[in-house]
Design a protein around this motif. Structure first.
Motif, PDB file in Angstrom:
ATOM      1  N   HIS A  18       0.827  -1.216   0.000  1.00 29.40           N
ATOM      2  CA  HIS A  18       0.000   0.000   0.000  1.00 29.40           C
ATOM      3  C   HIS A  18       0.854   1.256   0.000  1.00 29.40           C
ATOM      4  CE1 HIS A  18       0.997  -0.358   4.215  1.00 29.40           C
ATOM      5  NE2 HIS A  18       0.386   0.753   4.525  1.00 29.40           N
ATOM      6  N   LYS A  19       2.073   1.152   0.535  1.00 30.51           N
ATOM      7  CA  LYS A  19       2.954   2.316   0.534  1.00 30.51           C
ATOM      8  C   LYS A  19       3.800   2.365  -0.739  1.00 30.51           C
ATOM      9  CE  LYS A  19       3.658   2.970   5.477  1.00 30.51           C
ATOM     10  NZ  LYS A  19       2.938   4.236   5.607  1.00 30.51           N
ATOM     11  N   ALA A  20       4.049   1.183  -1.305  1.00 29.91           N
ATOM     12  CA  ALA A  20       5.003   1.111  -2.423  1.00 29.91           C
ATOM     13  C   ALA A  20       4.354   1.227  -3.793  1.00 29.91           C
ATOM     14  CB  ALA A  20       5.786  -0.213  -2.334  1.00 29.91           C
ATOM     15  N   LYS A  21       3.033   1.014  -3.886  1.00 32.51           N
ATOM     16  CA  LYS A  21       2.448   0.805  -5.221  1.00 32.51           C
ATOM     17  C   LYS A  21       2.624   1.987  -6.177  1.00 32.51           C
ATOM     18  CE  LYS A  21      -2.227   1.900  -3.736  1.00 32.51           C
ATOM     19  NZ  LYS A  21      -3.571   1.398  -3.446  1.00 32.51           N
TER      20      LYS A  21
ATOM     21  N   ALA B 232      15.960   3.735   3.208  1.00 31.90           N
ATOM     22  CA  ALA B 232      17.133   4.026   2.377  1.00 31.90           C
ATOM     23  C   ALA B 232      16.726   4.706   1.068  1.00 31.90           C
ATOM     24  CB  ALA B 232      17.883   2.730   2.082  1.00 31.90           C
ATOM     25  N   GLY B 233      15.426   4.970   0.919  1.00 30.57           N
ATOM     26  CA  GLY B 233      14.979   5.649  -0.290  1.00 30.57           C
ATOM     27  C   GLY B 233      14.499   4.707  -1.376  1.00 30.57           C
ATOM     28  N   VAL B 234      14.555   3.384  -1.105  1.00 31.46           N
ATOM     29  CA  VAL B 234      14.034   2.423  -2.071  1.00 31.46           C
ATOM     30  C   VAL B 234      12.569   2.204  -1.722  1.00 31.46           C
ATOM     31  CG1 VAL B 234      14.283   0.112  -3.044  1.00 31.46           C
ATOM     32  CG2 VAL B 234      16.295   1.340  -2.245  1.00 31.46           C
TER      33      VAL B 234
ATOM     34  N   PRO C 286      22.415   4.125   3.305  1.00 29.02           N
ATOM     35  CA  PRO C 286      21.387   4.010   2.274  1.00 29.02           C
ATOM     36  C   PRO C 286      21.944   3.776   0.876  1.00 29.02           C
ATOM     37  CG  PRO C 286      21.327   6.199   3.324  1.00 29.02           C
ATOM     38  CD  PRO C 286      22.321   5.378   4.072  1.00 29.02           C
ATOM     39  N   ALA C 287      23.077   4.380   0.551  1.00 24.85           N
ATOM     40  CA  ALA C 287      23.619   4.249  -0.804  1.00 24.85           C
ATOM     41  C   ALA C 287      23.911   2.786  -1.134  1.00 24.85           C
ATOM     42  CB  ALA C 287      24.883   5.094  -0.943  1.00 24.85           C
ATOM     43  N   ALA C 288      24.364   2.034  -0.115  1.00 31.06           N
ATOM     44  CA  ALA C 288      24.699   0.630  -0.339  1.00 31.06           C
ATOM     45  C   ALA C 288      23.443  -0.167  -0.684  1.00 31.06           C
ATOM     46  CB  ALA C 288      25.364   0.041   0.900  1.00 31.06           C
ATOM     47  N   VAL C 289      22.332   0.135  -0.002  1.00 34.84           N
ATOM     48  CA  VAL C 289      21.069  -0.568  -0.268  1.00 34.84           C
ATOM     49  C   VAL C 289      20.596  -0.255  -1.688  1.00 34.84           C
ATOM     50  CG1 VAL C 289      18.678  -0.869   0.447  1.00 34.84           C
ATOM     51  CG2 VAL C 289      20.441  -0.493   2.164  1.00 34.84           C
ATOM     52  N   LEU C 290      20.656   1.018  -2.012  1.00 36.19           N
ATOM     53  CA  LEU C 290      20.240   1.464  -3.338  1.00 36.19           C
ATOM     54  C   LEU C 290      21.052   0.761  -4.423  1.00 36.19           C
ATOM     55  CD1 LEU C 290      18.169   3.551  -4.296  1.00 36.19           C
ATOM     56  CD2 LEU C 290      20.041   5.169  -4.565  1.00 36.19           C
ATOM     57  N   ARG C 291      22.378   0.674  -4.193  1.00 34.40           N
ATOM     58  CA  ARG C 291      23.262   0.073  -5.184  1.00 34.40           C
ATOM     59  C   ARG C 291      22.891  -1.388  -5.422  1.00 34.40           C
ATOM     60  NH1 ARG C 291      27.611   2.552  -3.333  1.00 34.40           N
ATOM     61  NH2 ARG C 291      28.148   0.850  -1.951  1.00 34.40           N
TER      62      ARG C 291
END
Ligand SMILES: [Zn+2]
Length: 581
Positions: free
Chosen positions: A238-241, A265-267, A341-346
């Motif tokens: 519901h938050k991601a859609k 992390a912004g994803v 966060p950058a690591a998660v994004l990567r």
């Protein structure tokens, strides 16, 4: 209720509604776009404002605003009506069945009480707050994800629910409490951090509980309840859609904390299946929002096996999965806290195709000089749905075959083996499908082209009266569908034809297939319609009728001279009309 339904229909513009999900372009009086119900390459999907309907000419999906919500949000008619009524600002007075509705209200109320209770308990429990802190769950995150705590007391929630007047038997159905041998009730979640689980529309449907320290089981999730089916709900959907739809991609992780870590992390496209492997229904749900899914599971063997299975399920539904590898021993949550966060994004931006992934795994597990390795390679390539991908890998591998030095011959062998494995795979799939699918009864709903024109004219305001008059004569119809459709229309509008655009009245036509058939005709570009076309179709149908009746007379052997003369006269007339028409 019918008035309310009509009011909702009048206030909701189907083009706006569908346009929220499908990019629509104007095409004449209608709008077209890529069909959301199948893998559409050319826009086969049409939406008509005047008809209040949509139709896909490739896969056959069609319907009105209610069907659209039912299909895309996977709800029943009642729920679709409620959702659209809210958007339209229409208050629904009538309730279809008082019993089930009030039951549902009770459930919703019980869930809300439980949520309030868990959230109120968290600030009171210092060890739970400490745990949150250690996992990087700050105030804002706790608030955003409505995280709570279930105290380690036997029946704290049960007493609260009882006090608020909800029958505990209902709470038991919702997996909030359970009954003991003595007839009392105790809490299902005790001494656990609580994560509320919402469906894609944001309705609270279940809870998940995580043990604070070590112990077994680490996680408890609601079982299936009247509100919740774990095979259909993805945590975080519901938050991601919206983000998923915008990016065309979802990130699939393993648990609540991973979802939350990714979002932090912004994803914001992250979600998880909870307490169950990714199901076909999950994949179908995802497919309505995106095409690509990055699978980001733990690097341990269990996680990697689960990732491969999830990739299979996604591919079978026509989605494009990629498997991303986390650094060993890390999950998104630990990665966020240890690196940032950058690591998660990567990591979520990486990932390889399932086939690349499998071949790499095979290379690590088996010796490439063995038959076993090559057998598994053949099987892995055969599973790949894309011919381009299959070919690319076969060419690359043909240079490395240990027994066959000539790469061209190696490639030919490989192609033959992969083709054979593919055939076996498809056979076993077909077998599995046939075993589970009940035989469908296919009803022929085809109309003769003249009939199509006649019915199509009913959708045009300036031709409707003439067409309505014409369909009163049942003998005109050449097909069973035509006959039944005319009867359905005359039954719905017996005295005079309906007024205004079809969107206003099409829904009064019963049964469903008649509504659909007529609506489809309105969106059929091949049916031409104007006054001349209508006149032509009606006179051709009359002519056909005349021919049929002459044939019947002719079959009558008792015909006297006068009768024969009549047949001859009519035959001449028919021949003349046909020559001039
Ligand atoms: Zn379609």
């Amino acid at each position: 209720m019918p008035n309310e339904i009509d009011l909702v229909r009048a206030r909701i513009n189907i083009v706006d509604l569908v346009g929220q999900r499908v990019l629509l372009k104007r095409a004449g009086k209608e709008w077209t776009g890529l069909c959301p119900f199948h893998d559409d390459k050319n826009p086969s999907f049409r939406v008509s404002e005047t008809l209040g309907r949509y139709k896909c000419w490739a896969c056959g999906a069609s319907g009105d605003i209610f069907k659209w919500v039912m299909e895309t949000q996977r709800v029943d008619f009642r729920e679709a009506l409620e959702m659209l009524a809210r958007d339209a600002g229409v208050t629904l007075s009538h309730r279809p069945s008082g019993e089930t509705k009030s039951k549902r209200e009770t459930y919703t109320q019980a869930m809300a009480i439980a949520l309030r209770f868990f959230r109120d308990e968290l600030p009171k429990a210092s060890h739970a707050r400490e745990y949150c802190e250690s996992r990087g769950l700050d105030e804002a995150t706790i608030l955003e994800w409505q995280i709570g705590y279930a105290p380690d007391i036997g029946d704290a929630l049960a007493s609260r629910i009882k006090r608020d007047g909800i029958p505990l038997a209902d709470a038991q159905e919702l997996f909030l409490v359970d009954s003991d041998a003595g007839g009392g009730f105790y809490d299902r979640f005790r001494g656990r951090l609580i994560f509320p689980i919402h469906d894609e529309r944001g309705a609270l449907v279940a809870f998940g509980g995580r043990l604070l320290g070590d112990g077994i089981p680490k996680y408890i999730n609601s079982g299936d309840t009247p509100l919740y089916s774990k095979r259909r709900v993805l945590y975080g959907m519901h938050k991601a859609k919206e983000a998923i739809a915008a990016k065309g991609q979802a990130v699939l992780v393993e648990g609540y904390l991973d979802v939350i870590a990714c979002h932090r992390a912004g994803v914001r496209t992250a979600l998880a299946s909870l307490g169950t492997a990714l199901s076909e229904d999950h994949a179908k749900l995802l497919k309505r929002w995106c095409k690509e899914v990055v699978i980001l599971y733990d690097a341990d063997p269990a996680g990697q096996n689960a990732a491969e299975r999830a990739a299979d399920v996604l591919q079978a539904e026509g989605l494009s999965p990629r498997i991303a590898l986390l650094p060993s021993g890390e999950d998104p949550d630990t990665l966020l806290r240890s690196v940032g966060p950058a690591a998660v994004l990567r990591v979520t931006e990486g990932g390889v195709t399932p086939l690349d992934y499998r071949l790499k795994q095979l290379g690590e597990r088996l010796d490439p000089s063995t038959d076993e390795y090559w057998q598994e390679v053949v099987h892995a390539i055969a599973k790949e749905p894309s011919a381009v991908e299959r070919s690319k890998h076969m060419i690359a591998l043909s240079n490395r075959h240990p027994a066959e030095r000539d790469p061209e011959r190696a490639l030919r062998n490989l192609r033959r083996q992969v083709a054979a494995a593919g055939r076996r795979l498809r056979q076993s799939r077909r077998f599995a499908e046939n075993a589970t699918k009940p035989a469908e009864v296919v009803v022929d709903r085809s109309l003769h082209p003249f009939e199509q024109t006649l019915f199509r004219a009913l959708l045009e305001e300036d031709l409707r009266e003439r067409a309505h008059l014409a369909i009163q004569d049942e003998r005109l119809f050449l097909t069973q569908t035509g006959l039944e459709l005319s009867r359905a229309f005359c039954e719905a509008f017996p005295e005079r034809p309906p007024l205004g655009p079809p969107a206003n009245w099409l829904s009064h036509l019963e049964p469903e297939w008649a509504r659909q058939r007529l609506g489809d005709l309105g969106l059929d570009q091949t049916v031409k319609i104007d006054g001349d076309e209508l006149s032509g179709a009606v006179s051709r149908l009359r002519l056909e009728l005349e021919k049929r009746s002459i044939r019947e007379m002719h079959r009558d052997t008792q015909l006297d001279d006068e009768g024969l003369a009549e047949v001859a006269r009519r035959l001449r007339k028919v021949a003349g009309t046909e020559a001039s028409g």
